[in-house]
Write an enzyme that holds these catalytic residues in place. Structure first.
Site, PDB file in Angstrom:
ATOM      1  CG  LEU A 105      -2.190  -0.750   1.263  1.00  0.00           C
ATOM      2  CD1 LEU A 105      -2.940  -0.472   2.569  1.00  0.00           C
ATOM      3  CD2 LEU A 105      -3.075  -0.391   0.078  1.00  0.00           C
ATOM      4  CG  ASP A 106       0.648   4.020  -3.190  1.00  0.00           C
ATOM      5  OD1 ASP A 106       1.386   3.113  -3.568  1.00  0.00           O
ATOM      6  OD2 ASP A 106      -0.198   4.576  -3.909  1.00  0.00           O
ATOM      7  CE1 TYR A 107       5.948   7.337   4.910  1.00  0.00           C
ATOM      8  CE2 TYR A 107       4.921   9.313   3.993  1.00  0.00           C
ATOM      9  CZ  TYR A 107       5.667   8.693   4.980  1.00  0.00           C
ATOM     10  OH  TYR A 107       6.137   9.426   6.036  1.00  0.00           O
TER      11      TYR A 107
END
Length: 244
Positions: A105-107
């Site tokens: 999952l993106d930052y």
């Protein structure tokens, strides 16, 4: 040995006896056997059915564990980060097994992420051909019309990728703030998929959350917290990947 499964050096490192770098050297030096045969290729993959020996001692197999974490924004979906930023493993206090995240999952994206030490399980869920559904809720800048939204299902090109949603549902619009909240169902997971797709349409994502992964939801879980999956949940998500 098999073309699927996990890399041998990763399996050795996950057992806790040494680091991955040292595991690679053990393999190169001929100190590792798989099913009774010396293996010196770093690309070799093994599964839980393979017998691995290191320096003549059988590798103890950790019991497989499966967790669901509600990842907050501002956390890296990795085991470690060379910039010293917080990673998902930092949130897994009390877990003694060497788990790793299933996908990313993106930052700046929050929501469900799974962690396990079972490489076959992770590969099953991540393989594009299985198309495990993931549901995201995005707050976007701007209010696209039906024609523009229709492009989501047909696909939007970005560089060499065709990014598309299996389905979408508009949850709300705010004309005063010029924003929309939209639910997007994906059956694939390319890098920054939702953000890139919406940027190409001209409606950048302001906030993004993954609310469902296969049959799993965030119900009862707070940001930064995790829980083990029940045997029933593990079976259900396996079956959703295998389309049983």
């Amino acid at each position: 040995m098999t073309t699927s499964g996990e890399r041998l050096q990763k399996v050795i490192a996950q057992s806790g006896i040494t680091s991955r770098r040292k595991a690679e050297q053990l393999i190169i030096d001929g100190n590792v056997k798989v099913n009774g045969k010396v293996v010196t290729e770093l690309g070799t993959k093994v599964t839980g059915d393979d017998n691995v020996e290191v320096n003549g001692f059988p590798l103890e197999k950790e019991a497989s564990v499966y967790y669901m974490l509600y990842k907050p924004r501002g956390v890296i979906s990795s085991v470690k980060d060379d910039k010293g930023r917080k990673v998902v493993i930092d949130l897994m206090e009390g877990v003694s097994e060497r788990v790793f995240p299933v996908g990313r999952l993106d930052y700046d994206t929050s929501g469900i992420i799974l962690l396990t030490n079972d490489g076959d399980f992770a590969n099953l869920l991540m393989h594009p051909k299985h198309g495990v559904e993931k549901v995201y809720v995005a707050k976007i800048k701007g209010i696209p019309d039906k024609r523009e939204l229709g492009r989501l299902k047909r696909g939007v090109k970005d560089e060499k990728d065709l990014l598309k949603a299996a389905n979408y549902n508009v949850l709300s619009t705010d004309k005063k703030k010029n924003t929309m909240i939209i639910e997007l169902t994906l059956q694939e997971g390319k890098n920054r998929h939702v953000r890139r797709m919406m940027e190409q349409l001209g409606y950048p994502v302001m906030k993004l959350k993954r609310e469902r992964y296969g049959t799993l939801t965030l119900d009862g879980l707070k940001p930064g917290k995790y829980r083990p999956l029940s045997p029933k949940e593990i079976k259900q998500i396996r079956n959703s990947a295998l389309k049983l």
